[in-house]
Enzyme design. Sequence first.
Site, PDB file in Angstrom:
ATOM      1  N   LYS A   1       0.848  -1.194   0.000  1.00 39.22           N
ATOM      2  CA  LYS A   1       0.000   0.000   0.000  1.00 39.22           C
ATOM      3  C   LYS A   1       0.883   1.244   0.000  1.00 39.22           C
ATOM      4  O   LYS A   1       1.919   1.265   0.684  1.00 39.22           O
ATOM      5  CB  LYS A   1      -0.908  -0.025   1.233  1.00 39.22           C
ATOM      6  CG  LYS A   1      -1.958   1.089   1.259  1.00 39.22           C
ATOM      7  CD  LYS A   1      -2.856   0.954   2.499  1.00 39.22           C
ATOM      8  CE  LYS A   1      -3.921   2.036   2.537  1.00 39.22           C
ATOM      9  NZ  LYS A   1      -4.797   1.890   3.738  1.00 39.22           N
TER      10      LYS A   1
ATOM     11  N   SER B   1      -9.697   1.881   2.764  1.00 44.41           N
ATOM     12  CA  SER B   1      -8.825   2.616   1.876  1.00 44.41           C
ATOM     13  C   SER B   1      -7.798   1.737   1.158  1.00 44.41           C
ATOM     14  O   SER B   1      -7.205   2.180   0.168  1.00 44.41           O
ATOM     15  CB  SER B   1      -8.086   3.710   2.665  1.00 44.41           C
ATOM     16  OG  SER B   1      -7.256   3.154   3.652  1.00 44.41           O
TER      17      SER B   1
ATOM     18  N   SER C   1      -9.937  -0.408   7.001  1.00 47.26           N
ATOM     19  CA  SER C   1      -9.355  -0.296   5.656  1.00 47.26           C
ATOM     20  C   SER C   1      -8.633  -1.520   5.107  1.00 47.26           C
ATOM     21  O   SER C   1      -8.270  -1.531   3.933  1.00 47.26           O
ATOM     22  CB  SER C   1      -8.385   0.876   5.603  1.00 47.26           C
ATOM     23  OG  SER C   1      -9.100   2.068   5.405  1.00 47.26           O
TER      24      SER C   1
END
Length: 446
Positions: free
Chosen positions: A52, A127, A151
């Site tokens: 990420k 996210s 997330s």
Amino acid sequence: ASYRRIAETDTSIQAFLTLNEEGARAAASELDNQLQQGGERGLLFGLPAGIKDNIVTEGLLTTCASQLLRNYDPIYSGTAVKKLSAAQSITIGKLNMDEFAMGGSNENSSFYPTRNPWNTDYVPGGSSGGSAASVAAGQVYFSLGSDTGGSIRQPAAYCGIVGLKPTYGLVSRFGLVAFASSLDQIGPLTKNVEDSAYVLQAIAGYDEMDSTSANVEIPDYVGALSGDVKGLRIGVPKEYLGQGIDPKVKEAVLAALKQFESLGATWEEVSLPHTEYAVATYYLLASSEASSNLARFDGVRYGVRADDPDNLIDLYRKSRSQGFGDEVKRRIMLGTYALSSGYYDAYYLKAQKVRTLIKQDFDNVFNNYDLIIGPTAPTAAFRIGEQVGDPLTMYLNDICTIPVSLAGVPAISIPCGFADGLPVGLQIIGKAFDERTVLRAAHAFE
Ligand code: GLN
């Protein structure tokens, strides 16, 4: 194979922000050399991983999907990334996300939205949407995400894969760009539970570079996957199956509980009575922490600096106005307001107290039960664009994941069926540092 798959699929999925093809090939041949010379295989030998884009990677852009950091080239790697390298996995590239991890759909990325591989008209969740979509599309073997209020778990649910948020403090946050430091945790997104146990094994552990890192013994997670859940006591919070939960999601969760029964576990309805305050508490605390954490992005120390400022204050103002997107600005304003003198006691302090009550809800249930099970999210994935412009509805998507984050306990999302052709996630929540029981139950179910 990983880059070939990305070339085939990523024009439509848009999971990646930056690729590391040269670096990955060099790392792969280095591993090959080591093996030729009789070296041992690491735990994650040769496995292609996506990271990420809010976890810093030395020499590889780390943008947090923000214009403000679009040119940020870190001079070090986060501890979790270093541990992956030590376990001999290979970093394929950096994955799209909501800007600074604020959001639940990937639509807050300042570059482009990632799409759900099951149906590209739908969001992948967020996210860590890039992290989930990339694994679901078979581009990488596993990925790292971060979870502040859901997330990792929610995008895993929307993309039909496995996502684990470890206990707060189990995985070092050193090198994770801070959103809400008292909630942020790094964790694995994988195709199955066994892979999740392997990745957790590689990244968990005490780190003196993170002052909130827990100094605990790391158990054998892979060895916990015995397949046996006989006698496990499961609590099912009535608040997680009530109002606002899509009946098809509820049906899938109830079917999963039946399966647990047939495997020899027992379940009963329980209550987490302060759940109704969790979303408000979270958005106050997370925004407050974010307003403080994001103060460092001033146009001087990191990232992009605005042109032609009139003076220093104007430099800050211009850089931040140009660099941050709407959702990030909204949170900074909310958080600054909640922390300002005169309002602090009424909002921030009050929210801290409610957080304690929410944690006590979990403690009370865990006095009598080994696990808590419910849905990961109230619905399956929604259409791209459907909730844009409606932040409150967007915030309510996190109703089942946020309380867990506030309590700091571990939880995994695993696939448990479909609603209208899109995956549904089952959330299995455990006691603090009892990832073994969480993984064991998830593995037995899958
Ligand atoms: N959707 C939540 C938010 O917008 C959770 C984000 C996260 O866990 N990083 O804050």
